[in-house]
Design a protein around this motif. Structure first.
Motif, PDB file in Angstrom:
ATOM      1  N   THR A 445       1.040  -1.208  -0.050  1.00  0.00           N
ATOM      2  CA  THR A 445      -0.106  -0.057  -0.070  1.00  0.00           C
ATOM      3  C   THR A 445       0.876   1.078   0.016  1.00  0.00           C
ATOM      4  N   SER A 446       0.560   2.178  -0.879  1.00  0.00           N
ATOM      5  CA  SER A 446       1.124   3.449  -1.051  1.00  0.00           C
ATOM      6  C   SER A 446       0.159   4.599  -0.450  1.00  0.00           C
ATOM      7  N   PHE A 447       0.419   5.235   0.777  1.00  0.00           N
ATOM      8  CA  PHE A 447      -0.250   6.065   1.034  1.00  0.00           C
ATOM      9  C   PHE A 447       0.316   7.609   1.016  1.00  0.00           C
ATOM     10  N   ILE A 448      -0.011   8.198   0.202  1.00  0.00           N
ATOM     11  CA  ILE A 448       0.630   9.693  -0.055  1.00  0.00           C
ATOM     12  C   ILE A 448      -0.072  10.853   0.274  1.00  0.00           C
ATOM     13  N   PRO A 449       0.438  12.058   0.295  1.00  0.00           N
ATOM     14  CA  PRO A 449      -0.301  13.191   0.254  1.00  0.00           C
ATOM     15  C   PRO A 449      -1.026  13.618  -0.682  1.00  0.00           C
ATOM     16  N   LYS A 450      -2.286  14.269  -0.619  1.00  0.00           N
ATOM     17  CA  LYS A 450      -2.917  14.795  -1.620  1.00  0.00           C
ATOM     18  C   LYS A 450      -1.948  15.360  -2.846  1.00  0.00           C
ATOM     19  N   GLY A 451      -2.251  14.966  -4.118  1.00  0.00           N
ATOM     20  CA  GLY A 451      -1.756  15.710  -4.889  1.00  0.00           C
ATOM     21  C   GLY A 451      -0.429  15.028  -5.235  1.00  0.00           C
ATOM     22  N   GLN A 452       0.028  13.956  -4.702  1.00  0.00           N
ATOM     23  CA  GLN A 452       1.473  13.314  -4.936  1.00  0.00           C
ATOM     24  C   GLN A 452       1.277  12.142  -5.399  1.00  0.00           C
ATOM     25  N   LYS A 453       0.500  11.816  -6.490  1.00  0.00           N
ATOM     26  CA  LYS A 453       0.464  10.479  -6.900  1.00  0.00           C
ATOM     27  C   LYS A 453       1.627  10.045  -7.663  1.00  0.00           C
ATOM     28  N   HIS A 454       2.584  10.872  -8.069  1.00  0.00           N
ATOM     29  CA  HIS A 454       3.693  10.583  -8.820  1.00  0.00           C
ATOM     30  C   HIS A 454       4.764   9.892  -7.756  1.00  0.00           C
ATOM     31  N   LEU A 455       4.469   9.648  -6.452  1.00  0.00           N
ATOM     32  CA  LEU A 455       5.181   9.085  -5.627  1.00  0.00           C
ATOM     33  C   LEU A 455       4.704   7.426  -5.367  1.00  0.00           C
ATOM     34  N   VAL A 456       3.784   7.402  -6.032  1.00  0.00           N
ATOM     35  CA  VAL A 456       3.171   5.820  -5.488  1.00  0.00           C
ATOM     36  C   VAL A 456       4.041   4.718  -6.159  1.00  0.00           C
ATOM     37  N   LEU A 457       3.924   3.572  -5.445  1.00  0.00           N
ATOM     38  CA  LEU A 457       4.829   2.389  -6.246  1.00  0.00           C
ATOM     39  C   LEU A 457       4.178   2.108  -7.488  1.00  0.00           C
ATOM     40  N   ASP A 458       4.952   1.763  -8.564  1.00  0.00           N
ATOM     41  CA  ASP A 458       4.536   1.594 -10.099  1.00  0.00           C
ATOM     42  C   ASP A 458       3.363   0.540  -9.949  1.00  0.00           C
ATOM     43  N   ASN A 459       2.345   0.589 -10.701  1.00  0.00           N
ATOM     44  CA  ASN A 459       1.158  -0.238 -11.202  1.00  0.00           C
ATOM     45  C   ASN A 459       0.440  -0.597 -10.064  1.00  0.00           C
ATOM     46  N   SER A 460       0.140   0.429  -9.136  1.00  0.00           N
ATOM     47  CA  SER A 460      -0.643   0.424  -8.281  1.00  0.00           C
ATOM     48  C   SER A 460      -2.173   0.977  -8.627  1.00  0.00           C
ATOM     49  N   GLN A 461      -3.004   0.209  -8.060  1.00  0.00           N
ATOM     50  CA  GLN A 461      -4.376   0.558  -8.320  1.00  0.00           C
ATOM     51  C   GLN A 461      -5.074   1.518  -7.196  1.00  0.00           C
ATOM     52  N   LEU A 462      -5.868   2.373  -7.497  1.00  0.00           N
ATOM     53  CA  LEU A 462      -6.539   3.009  -6.516  1.00  0.00           C
ATOM     54  C   LEU A 462      -7.232   2.160  -5.629  1.00  0.00           C
ATOM     55  N   ALA A 463      -6.883   2.535  -4.241  1.00  0.00           N
ATOM     56  CA  ALA A 463      -7.703   1.689  -3.213  1.00  0.00           C
ATOM     57  C   ALA A 463      -9.107   2.259  -2.836  1.00  0.00           C
ATOM     58  N   SER A 464     -10.079   1.177  -2.568  1.00  0.00           N
ATOM     59  CA  SER A 464     -11.583   1.881  -2.246  1.00  0.00           C
ATOM     60  C   SER A 464     -11.595   2.129  -0.754  1.00  0.00           C
ATOM     61  N   VAL A 465     -11.876   3.410  -0.304  1.00  0.00           N
ATOM     62  CA  VAL A 465     -11.982   3.720   0.885  1.00  0.00           C
ATOM     63  C   VAL A 465     -13.202   4.474   0.874  1.00  0.00           C
ATOM     64  N   VAL A 466     -14.215   4.476   1.786  1.00  0.00           N
ATOM     65  CA  VAL A 466     -15.320   5.250   2.039  1.00  0.00           C
ATOM     66  C   VAL A 466     -15.009   6.491   2.959  1.00  0.00           C
ATOM     67  N   GLU A 467     -14.957   7.549   2.543  1.00  0.00           N
ATOM     68  CA  GLU A 467     -14.900   8.728   3.500  1.00  0.00           C
ATOM     69  C   GLU A 467     -16.011   9.302   3.825  1.00  0.00           C
ATOM     70  N   GLU A 468     -16.279   9.743   5.213  1.00  0.00           N
ATOM     71  CA  GLU A 468     -17.564   9.905   5.644  1.00  0.00           C
ATOM     72  C   GLU A 468     -17.793  11.503   5.294  1.00  0.00           C
ATOM     73  N   LYS A 469     -18.925  11.760   4.849  1.00  0.00           N
ATOM     74  CA  LYS A 469     -19.033  13.532   4.450  1.00  0.00           C
ATOM     75  C   LYS A 469     -19.543  14.108   5.771  1.00  0.00           C
ATOM     76  N   ILE A 470     -19.104  15.319   5.753  1.00  0.00           N
ATOM     77  CA  ILE A 470     -19.853  16.236   6.916  1.00  0.00           C
ATOM     78  C   ILE A 470     -21.154  16.654   6.753  1.00  0.00           C
ATOM     79  N   ILE A 471     -22.208  16.300   7.334  1.00  0.00           N
ATOM     80  CA  ILE A 471     -23.560  16.757   6.949  1.00  0.00           C
ATOM     81  C   ILE A 471     -24.230  17.170   8.266  1.00  0.00           C
ATOM     82  N   GLU A 472     -24.597  18.339   8.402  1.00  0.00           N
ATOM     83  CA  GLU A 472     -25.301  18.814   9.521  1.00  0.00           C
ATOM     84  C   GLU A 472     -26.697  18.143   9.855  1.00  0.00           C
TER      85      GLU A 472
END
Length: 940
Positions: A445-472
């Motif tokens: 797994t390559s966890f990288i800062p936002k906007g730094q996809k150029h740092l990930v391990l070659d041939n990596s696929q985007l992981a599926s993660v569910v992020e909670e939305k902020i809803i009042e």
């Protein structure tokens, strides 16, 4: 997990070792034994008793053989949810009964933890409250489930979801474990979901689901009860049978079959992390279940590859290629499967492909050279010491006895486990490397800062993660005051009557010896020969207080460099010398001191102190090590800029002290200040500021005063005294009026709060009384108003606390918490109201609960070596009497409601306070104007 879990269980042994009295020529224990008695009730409850009369306390732990692995897909998180629910109410203790009782009896705080395979509930209490705890634990198991109602479930869902946000969603790399487990284990495997579950599953849980889960797994024939400490075995057996015997056995519990996994191919995944500021690569291989014969060699392998100067991966990644400051690898064994995890958090902007390449080079080095016998023995010596340390206190022994009973089939395995550690050979280590790592498939797994996809391990696929939305207004409402109505479970006796106390234990205050040496060093010690260990710390006053505002971080760098070699030893040679003794020596800097501390077997104390003497008097000033430490420190500072808790701590200090005060700065410094520091700055600090006259030496364990003084002889005669003036700091004043400050972290899943103001130094006459006053406000965990109203009443938070903290140089009062984002204003407003009402509402009941806890908890005050060391620190640093615990008892006994109200009036200032919030400004900032203070100040 309850918030109290943050408390640190001291890691120092209270074991009876048959080999304690061995002579100095023996390098390892020839025999290890922990005595216990085990019996089984007719309903299947396993009971294990262990006697340890060293302190007047008893630890009770109830362990259910159920964790997340017993859950169903789509209904995950239930085991962890029950860890919470079982503290709330039971038929005979009533609402909040266990936490309220814990406060009255002076317990350590009823607590629990959950993992994949078990859930436990535990507490250490004065021995006179043992029957009360057995009664309460039985009520939890047999007389609980009727009290769970829809409002109760709705509220606790909120608390658990807040915990997930705090521990996972609002943390750098928080989703890494989810991505790994989802891909390492096939769909449907019990380890393919997280212990804490998903927000969706928690929200969908029904009352019927919850009751079904409890009735299946929380039955006596799936539970182990351990009781350890100063107990009468016959009487304890009688109590256990009285309270547990009539709880009915449940259906037969199937054994968990081993389910090892074998990957058909390697998988590479990446994720852009909202909170990360540096790329992290994690490689995970499938390995073995708990206590598998190969697990011991795998632990040695993981340690040898990554830890220390000789570690092949450390040498290449840290020293040679300077890609990171740290390499971590661990063998995680669970009941039915295991995983071997290698994790590298790289420096800013480092390509993870270069990290992966360096890892492969390090593994090749190991393949060629293997592990030497000396290195193997060094690692095993440390593991043996850690094994003993891991059985900390009577509670620690109770935990392990239950662990061995459930997962090894016999609590007596506690006497065999260490033999397996010591039996590992060099061939074993190479064999498990070939069997589980070499040419084997893995998850990367390559966890990288936002906007730094150029740092990930070659041939990596985007992981599926569910992020909670902020809803009042997204959270469901509930009324926690609604009482459950139910027909009580019948019993052969009246269980609603709380058992009486036993005979009150005497407060056993350790004898303290004191010695001022010719050099000015003040030595303090407690000779305690129950165990063959010694713990020590050498505190040299000064620390950050002696630094220049433009070069903050010098003392921190100096402390880090001190253990990286001496004039006579390279960093690697020093490390090997320490490890070969099975010892631990470390140095660190704080606001007001530099400390050299450690732990060692008592038979190796002299050799350990010889190394401490070298570290202190013969620094190496290694430029390469200095550069590595600087790089590591800067990387840590960069990463903390994205961690909401670190942001809150640093920004609060700036607001509290002002930019001209040295205390406004993180003692690590800033990127600019650390970059500006040279090794000459460290040498100047060492030369001018480290003095024996500013030094307190604290030693506890199986060592005499004469032995300690003799071991300090060279330091005493060769360390030159110098005049050092620690500056008087300007004392910041209460703010004239409250101001709200906001630091924006877009998309934050929680708002981290730090509210407070400058307060008492630890040496002030009111400091201790003020801490007593704070107990019912926010210092008493579940006995405090902040916890009861914000967590239990509203479900706004996982945990909240308030407290006074200080030293002889400074002090502050702080309220801290992580608040559900969409309740930021409501929570802040409620905290303000609680503070405003605290004095006028303080009652006789509040005082009685405070006195009950504060006085009775002193029975636990000095149980562990760590607690005894803390006692010496209080005596030496703050001028307290040896019997200060008894003096404090007298203070509390004599306190009146009027005394408390005077303290509240003087030291609780809701309208002269800094209100700092770190969260999502787009959704939360504007509403905070309604607090009635001036317009919130946006800090970034």
């Amino acid at each position: 997990m309850k918030q109290i879990k943050k408390l640190l269980l001291s890691l120092f042994v209270l074991l009876l070792l048959s080999a304690c009295k061995q002579n100095d020529t023996n390098e390892t224990s020839t025999e290890f034994k922990v005595d216990f008695e085990k019996f089984t009730l007719d309903n299947g409850l396993q009971v294990i008793l262990h006697v340890d009369k060293s302190d007047p306390v008893a630890a009770v732990a109830l362990t259910a053989h159920v964790g997340s692995a017993r859950e169903k897909e789509g209904r995950t998180g239930f085991a962890h949810l029950f860890e919470h629910l079982l503290f709330l109410e039971s038929e005979n203790l009533g609402k909040g009964g266990l936490d309220q009782m814990s406060a009255r009896i002076g317990g350590s705080g009823a607590n629990g933890s959950t993992n994949r395979d078990r859930t436990n509930y535990f507490q250490t209490v004065p021995k006179d409250a043992l029957e009360k705890m057995i009664w309460a634990e039985a009520d939890k198991l047999g007389y609980f489930i009727n009290t769970v109602t829809e409002p109760v479930l709705a509220k606790e869902k909120q608390v658990v979801k807040n915990e997930k946000r705090q521990r996972v969603d609002n943390q750098p790399y928080g989703h890494n474990s989810y991505v790994i487990n989802k891909n390492l284990y096939p769909e449907g495997h019990p380890y393919s979901w997280e212990v804490i579950g998903s927000l969706e599953d928690l929200q969908n849980a029904t009352l019927d689901d919850v009751k079904e889960f409890f009735r299946r797994w929380y039955v006596p024939n799936n539970v182990t009860l351990t009781i350890a400490g100063d107990i009468d075995v016959a009487q304890t057996k009688s109590w256990v049978k009285k309270y547990f015997d009539e709880i009915p056995r449940g259906k037969a519990i199937p054994e968990m079959e081993k389910q090892p996994v074998s990957l058909k191919s390697s998988k590479r995944l990446f994720y852009e992390d909202n909170f990360a500021r540096a790329p992290r690569l994690t490689m995970t291989w499938s390995s073995v279940y708990q206590y598998h014969p190969d697990s011991y060699a795998l632990r040695v392998l993981a340690q040898y590859l990554t830890q220390g100067k000789k570690a092949p991966l450390y040498k290449i990644l840290v020293e040679d290629e300077q890609l990171t400051s740290n390499v971590r690898m661990r063998q995680n064994s669970s009941e039915i499967a295991g995983q071997l995890m290698l994790s590298v958090t790289a420096f800013n902007q480092k390509d993870l492909n270069s990290v992966a390449s360096a890892i492969q080079n390090g593994l090749k080095d190991f393949e060629l050279n293997g592990i030497s016998k000396n290195d193997l023995n060094r690692i095993k010596a440390g593991q043996e010491t850690n094994f003993y340390q891991g059985l900390s206190s009577v509670l620690g022994k109770g935990f392990q006895l239950a662990q061995y009973e459930i997962f090894a089939g016999d609590p007596g395995f506690i006497n065999e486990d260490v033999k397996n550690i010591l039996a590992v050979t060099s061939d074993d280590v190479m064999r498990v490397y070939n069997a589980y790592i070499k040419d084997k498939h893995y998850i990367a797994t390559s966890f990288i800062p936002k906007g730094q996809k150029h740092l990930v391990l070659d041939n990596s696929q985007l992981a599926s993660v569910v992020e909670e939305k902020i809803i009042e207004g997204a959270e469901e409402s509930f009324d926690p005051s609604i009482a459950a109505t139910y027909e009580k479970t019948p019993s052969s006796f009246d269980r609603s009557i709380e058992p009486p106390y036993g005979d009150s234990p005497e407060l056993n205050i350790p004898n303290v010896w004191k010695k001022e040496l010719n050099s000015g060093i003040k030595a303090f010690g407690i000779d305690n020969d129950e165990v063959p260990l010694v713990q020590f710390e050498m505190q040299i006053a000064g620390g950050q207080l002696l630094e220049n505002n433009n070069k903050v971080g010098v003392s921190n760098l100096l402390a880090s460099l001190m253990t990286k070699g001496t004039e006579r030893k390279t960093a690697e040679e020093l490390e090997n010398a320490i490890n070969s003794l099975g010892a631990n020596i470390f140095a660190y800097a704080s606001t007001d001191n530099i400390t050299i501390a450690g732990t060692t077997l008592s038979k190796h104390f002299n050799k350990t102190m010889d190394l401490v003497t070298e570290i202190l008097l013969e620094p190496r000033w290694d430029e390469k090590e200095f550069d590595l430490i600087k790089q590591s420190t800067i990387s840590g500072i960069q990463r903390s800029k994205a961690n909401p808790n670190s942001i809150a701590t640093n920004e609060f200090a700036k607001l509290l002290y002002g930019e001209n005060n040295i205390l406004a700065y993180d003692n690590r410094g800033t990127e600019d200040s650390v970059n500006s520091i040279s090794i000459i700055d460290l040498q100047d600090y060492y030369k001018n500021n480290l003095s024996p006259e500013l030094t307190n030496m604290h030693v506890v364990g199986a060592i005499s005063e004469n032995e300690v003084v003799k071991a300090l002889e060279k330091i005493n005669t060769q360390w030159k005294t110098k005049d050092v003036d620690i500056p008087e700091l300007p004392i910041p004043l209460y703010p004239e009026e409250s101001t709200v400050y906001f630091y924006d972290v877009p998309g934050a899943k929680q708002s981290v709060i730090r509210f407070g103001y400058p307060a008492l130094k630890a040496t002030h006459k009111d400091y201790y009384p003020a801490t007593v006053m704070n107990y019912r406000l926010g210092g008493g965990s579940f006995a405090s108003q902040l916890t009861q109203q914000l967590r239990e009443g509203k479900g706004y938070t996982y945990g909240i606390r308030s407290g006074f903290s200080g030293s002889e140089y400074q002090g502050e009062f702080t309220i801290s918490s992580g608040i559900r984002t969409n309740a930021t204003y409501e929570a802040t407003s409620l905290i303000k109201q609680i503070l405003e009402d605290y004095g006028k509402n303080y009652s006789k009941e509040d005082l009685n609960v405070t006195k009950g806890f504060t006085i009775k908890s002193t029975a636990r005050a000095f149980e562990t070596l760590g607690a005894k060391l803390n006692m010496l620190s209080n005596i030496s640093n703050y001028g307290l009497a040896d019997d200060y615990a008894k003096q404090r008892e007298a203070i509390v006994k004599n306190m009146t409601i009027e005394d408390i109200k005077v303290l509240i009036e003087e030291y609780v200032k809701p309208n002269q306070m800094i209100y700092l919030i770190v969260g999502d400004a787009a959704t939360q900032l504007e509403k905070l104007e309604n607090l009635g203070f001036s317009k919130p100040v946006l800090l970034n």
